[in-house]
Motif scaffolding. Structure first.
Motif, PDB file in Angstrom:
ATOM      1  N   LYS B  40       0.828  -1.211   0.000  1.00  0.00           N
ATOM      2  CA  LYS B  40       0.000   0.000   0.000  1.00  0.00           C
ATOM      3  C   LYS B  40       0.866   1.267   0.000  1.00  0.00           C
ATOM      4  O   LYS B  40       0.659   2.168  -0.810  1.00  0.00           O
ATOM      5  N   SER B  41       1.838   1.300   0.918  1.00  0.00           N
ATOM      6  CA  SER B  41       2.693   2.496   0.991  1.00  0.00           C
ATOM      7  C   SER B  41       3.480   2.661  -0.294  1.00  0.00           C
ATOM      8  O   SER B  41       3.614   3.774  -0.813  1.00  0.00           O
ATOM      9  N   THR B  42       4.018   1.577  -0.771  1.00  0.00           N
ATOM     10  CA  THR B  42       4.817   1.648  -2.000  1.00  0.00           C
ATOM     11  C   THR B  42       3.978   2.188  -3.150  1.00  0.00           C
ATOM     12  O   THR B  42       4.430   3.030  -3.920  1.00  0.00           O
ATOM     13  N   PHE B 160      -2.432  10.275   1.537  1.00  0.00           N
ATOM     14  CA  PHE B 160      -2.267  10.038   2.979  1.00  0.00           C
ATOM     15  C   PHE B 160      -1.765   8.619   3.204  1.00  0.00           C
ATOM     16  O   PHE B 160      -2.396   7.661   2.773  1.00  0.00           O
ATOM     17  N   ASP B 161      -0.639   8.480   3.900  1.00  0.00           N
ATOM     18  CA  ASP B 161      -0.146   7.137   4.209  1.00  0.00           C
ATOM     19  C   ASP B 161      -0.333   6.847   5.698  1.00  0.00           C
ATOM     20  O   ASP B 161       0.464   7.278   6.522  1.00  0.00           O
ATOM     21  N   GLU B 162      -1.379   6.151   6.022  1.00  0.00           N
ATOM     22  CA  GLU B 162      -1.710   5.805   7.414  1.00  0.00           C
ATOM     23  C   GLU B 162      -1.536   7.001   8.345  1.00  0.00           C
ATOM     24  O   GLU B 162      -0.755   6.949   9.305  1.00  0.00           O
ATOM     25  N   PRO B 163      -2.295   8.070   8.092  1.00  0.00           N
ATOM     26  CA  PRO B 163      -2.083   9.313   8.842  1.00  0.00           C
ATOM     27  C   PRO B 163      -2.412   9.203  10.325  1.00  0.00           C
ATOM     28  O   PRO B 163      -1.966  10.051  11.103  1.00  0.00           O
TER      29      PRO B 163
HETATM   30 MG   LIG Z   1       2.615   1.096   4.882  1.00  0.00          MG
END
Ligand SMILES: [Mg+2]
Ligand SMILES: Nc1ncnc2c1ncn2[C@@H]1O[C@H](COP(=O)(O)OP(=O)(O)O)[C@@H](O)[C@H]1O
Lengths: 226, 240
Positions: B40-42, B160-163
């Protein structure tokens, strides 16, 4: 113990202390410049610059300072570089400069590591946040990374100054009239092998202790400004 | 607005993204869910090229940002990003954090930049923190500032990455509220999160990622009530 020689020869020690400080100050100046260049080369994305810088740093760290000093002192004339004799604060200028160059070449490698470590200690999220806003790599370094890194680097550089004051004692071997050299001189004329060494040890200690304390104060001031 | 085709990313031998295709339209709130390590982050970081894809294409507002000749710094000004760890600049005040990019990149005057910053701070209820340093703020406050910092560039999309993942539970709400307002104002958003309530409430589309692929996608009501992929079912069973 008999320190009565001081009344006659104290000027040697004062002269020596002055030259030690001069030597260390010029070395730090040149060493920092060299260190910045080496550090930038080492963190650059250019593999050739990286290899040059890394090899240099490893070589300096892997060989004795004494050997490096002899190499510079005898090597410079050997490859045709003669430092001109310009009048400078009562120094034997070519000798003095050879000492500064040798010590700076050495110190630059350590300073480069201090700077590199200071930069790389900054969380990589800082660079990412800056880049995500649209800043170039250069801008991110200038406004975000370096201002934070300098807070890590400055105290370590101050410490390097203290280290150089102590290590500069070794350039007495090439005849620079710094503090250690003055001890040898006074030993020679008084036939007292021991007491002059105690005198220079005390002077070295007073110098390094004072500088450490001043740096400590400066560092606390800087942290308090946060 | 963002069209992703055949997006591929390898870290050495590790194949992290394996052919992602998605077309994100203006005004959408795309919520990305999935197990840890699913990419997901990538995926999110590829969208603004914090990670460089090893294959595929990303077109943002008609420009291929994965093209070699593209200068990504221009597009990044239009893509705000909010990180799990906030990544505020600790050596600057809140106001400086927010105004640095507009002033340096968009050449907005100091007065103008300050005005924009204070307006935005007002909207997230932190106008009184303008002169504070990040170290003096709570996690929830930091994250709201981080959102404002991104918004100050008036981006067209927010990533937004796991804010809320690094926040104490009692601070999650204040950050989600800001994000909900943003969505209500019509901001295009791509949000990686474990907050299923948020996904259900404001998501216009949910992507379920698994093993570097989009395993399932659909509108939230469908995915949550009636997941088709067994992996989605299993995942939702764990988190709901
Ligand atoms: Mg992640
Ligand atoms: N910079 C990197 N180098 C090597 N592997 C990475 C890197 N970033 C992420 N990975 C790996 O890629 C996979 C997907 O990571 P990530 O996108 O962070 O997943 P998620 O956000 O869904 O938890 C993980 O196995 C992770 O270890």
């Amino acid at each position: 113990m008999n320190f009565s020689f001081l009344s006659e020869y104290y000027v040697y020690f004062i002269e020596g202390a002055k030259n030690t400080i001069l030597l260390a100050a010029f070395t730090v100046l040149l060493g920092v410049m060299l260190g910045i260049i080496l550090a930038l080369m080492k963190i650059s994305r250019n593999p050739i610059l990286k290899v040059i810088s890394t090899s240099y740093i490893e070589f300096i760290r892997g060989t004795p300072l004494l050997v490096q000093i002899y190499i510079v002192f005898f090597g410079l004339p050997y490859i045709g570089i003669h430092i001109p004799d310009v009048p400078f604060l009562g120094q034997d200028f070519p000798r003095f400069m050879a000492g500064v160059i040798a010590l700076s070449l050495n110190s630059g490698a350590y300073v480069a590591e201090i700077i590199r470590a200071g930069i790389q200690a900054i969380d990589k999220g800082q660079m990412e946040a800056a880049r995500s806003l649209g800043m170039s790599h250069y801008m991110a370094m200038r406004y975000i990374i370096l201002p934070q890194a300098i807070r890590n680097i400055l105290p370590a550089l101050g410490n390097e100054f203290v280290v150089i004051i102590k290590e500069s004692s070794i350039v007495s071997v090439i005849g620079i009239s710094e503090l250690m050299f003055s001890a040898d001189t006074v030993k020679g004329v008084t036939f007292q092998p021991f007491e002059p060494l105690i005198v220079v040890a005390v002077i070295y200690f007073v110098l390094t202790f004072t500088i450490s304390r001043l740096l400590g104060v400066a560092e606390r001031r800087m942290r308090a400004g946060d | 607005m963002i069209k992703v085709t055949g997006l591929d990313k390898k870290f050495g031998k590790l194949h992290v993204l394996n052919g992602i295709d998605i077309d994100i339209k203006k005004g959408e709130v795309v919520v990305v869910i999935g197990p840890s390590g699913s990419g997901k982050s990538t995926f999110l970081r590829c969208l603004n090229l914090l990670e460089h894809p090893t294959g595929g294409e990303i077109v943002f507002e008609g420009v291929s940002i994965t093209s070699k000749h593209n200068d990504i710094n221009k597009q990044r000004q239009k893509m705000g990003m909010v990180f799990q760890q906030f990544n505020l600049f600790p050596h600057m005040t809140v106001l400086q954090n927010i105004t640095l990019a507009p002033r340096k990149l968009k050449k907005v005057s100091e007065e103008e930049a300050n005005k924009i910053a204070l307006d935005l701070l007002e909207r997230v209820g932190l106008a009184d923190k303008a002169k504070s340093y990040p170290g003096q703020l709570s996690g929830g406050q930091k994250q709201r500032i981080a959102i404002v910092r991104a918004l100050a560039m008036s981006p067209d999309v927010m990533l937004f990455d796991e804010p809320t993942s690094a926040l104490d539970p009692e601070m999650v709400g204040e950050v989600l509220d800001v994000m909900k307002k943003l969505a209500a104002d019509g901001m295009t958003m791509v949000v990686v999160t474990h907050e299923m309530g948020f996904a259900r409430e404001v998501g216009t589309r949910v992507l379920f990622m698994d093993g570097g692929k989009i395993a399932e996608e659909g509108i939230p009501s469908e995915i949550f009530a009636n997941p088709k992929n067994p992996r989605t079912k299993e995942f939702l069973g764990k988190v709901l």
